[in-house]
Motif scaffolding. Sequence first.
Motif, PDB file in Angstrom:
ATOM      1  N   ASN A  63      59.025   5.623   9.006  1.00 41.16           N
ATOM      2  CA  ASN A  63      59.467   7.066   9.187  1.00 41.16           C
ATOM      3  C   ASN A  63      60.005   7.138  10.919  1.00 41.16           C
ATOM      4  N   MET A  64      59.851   6.037  11.445  1.00 42.37           N
ATOM      5  CA  MET A  64      60.123   5.886  12.756  1.00 42.37           C
ATOM      6  C   MET A  64      59.093   6.399  13.769  1.00 42.37           C
ATOM      7  N   PHE A 276      68.429   9.513   9.386  1.00 43.17           N
ATOM      8  CA  PHE A 276      68.201  10.203  10.611  1.00 43.17           C
ATOM      9  C   PHE A 276      68.025  11.628  10.317  1.00 43.17           C
ATOM     10  N   PHE A 279      64.371  10.864   8.150  1.00 42.06           N
ATOM     11  CA  PHE A 279      63.454   9.964   8.766  1.00 42.06           C
ATOM     12  C   PHE A 279      62.829   8.955   7.965  1.00 42.06           C
ATOM     13  N   ASP A 280      63.599   8.678   6.896  1.00 46.11           N
ATOM     14  CA  ASP A 280      63.028   7.906   5.756  1.00 46.11           C
ATOM     15  C   ASP A 280      63.991   6.541   6.124  1.00 46.11           C
ATOM     16  N   MET A 281      63.410   5.847   7.301  1.00 45.47           N
ATOM     17  CA  MET A 281      64.298   4.647   7.476  1.00 45.47           C
ATOM     18  C   MET A 281      64.250   3.564   6.468  1.00 45.47           C
TER      19      MET A 281
END
Length: 314
Positions: A63-64, A276, A279-281
């Motif tokens: 999630n960064m 973005f 935030f599920d990168m």
Amino acid sequence: MSVLSELSSLKRSKGTVKRKLTRAEKQEERAGFLFLSPWIVGLVAITIGPMAASLYLSFTDYNMLQPPQWTGLENFTRMMDDARLLNSLKVTFLFVFISVPLQLLAALVLALVLDRGLRGMNLYRSIYYLPSLLGGSVAIAVLWRQIFGTEGLINQVLGFFGIQGQGWISDPSTALGTLMILNIWTFGAPMIIFLAGLRQIPVMYYEAASMDGASKLRQLWTITIPLLTPIIFFNLVLQIIGAFQSFTQAFVVSGGTGGPADSTMFYTLYLYQKGFGNFDMGYASAMAWLLLVIIAIFTLINFMASKFWVFYDD
């Protein structure tokens, strides 16, 4: 005979010995690597490095804000049950399969017209090429939103003829069509390539066909189109790859939502929202690799099918 065999073996052994570079050649080699170093650094740092990181993240929950947690194939299995992802694929496929052929057709027709040797050829080419430079910009997308809005130019023209307009962008049945028109409008780049290909066709073919009584239409189908198929194939591959990666138009026209009712939810836009917005990168990275695989498959299909319809003037 033994002397000749020794000489031949000596020549062979000399041929296998690598010649030592002179000092000037070594300096030239070092200079070549020095000039290539910015490109090599950019390739590793900007392309290969991020691709490797993205491949790793596609197998994680990231999630960064916290360190990535390895989840294996979970992100890829989630895609099968993601209704919005499947819808984004449907929207993207419709966009690619409808707008790209129409764009190439418009580009080819304009190239055939310009190839007739009109006055002010350079001016016409510049004017028709301009949309390709601006079509993917935010400013044009904003302008497109105004043109097809409820009070936009299209409805004003329709109102002049007594026709009641509608919100073309706010209607799910027409919103995607406005983006297709925008993509078709950016036909300048393939048009220039088509025009260059037309200029390479030998005039003697047309002269011979005219002597045989072939009409202009007959010459188009039997000479121009077959000899232009390599250029058509080249443009087709490039435009399909570009269409699959379309993002700016849908983002600006829909306000980043992909609306109305996800009718303009391109795959890239949904990927952006996941990465973005939510935030599920990790999931977004998996989506990026799925897009790469899809583009690679369509490119491979085009190359495999090209042997049946692409003709080269050998």
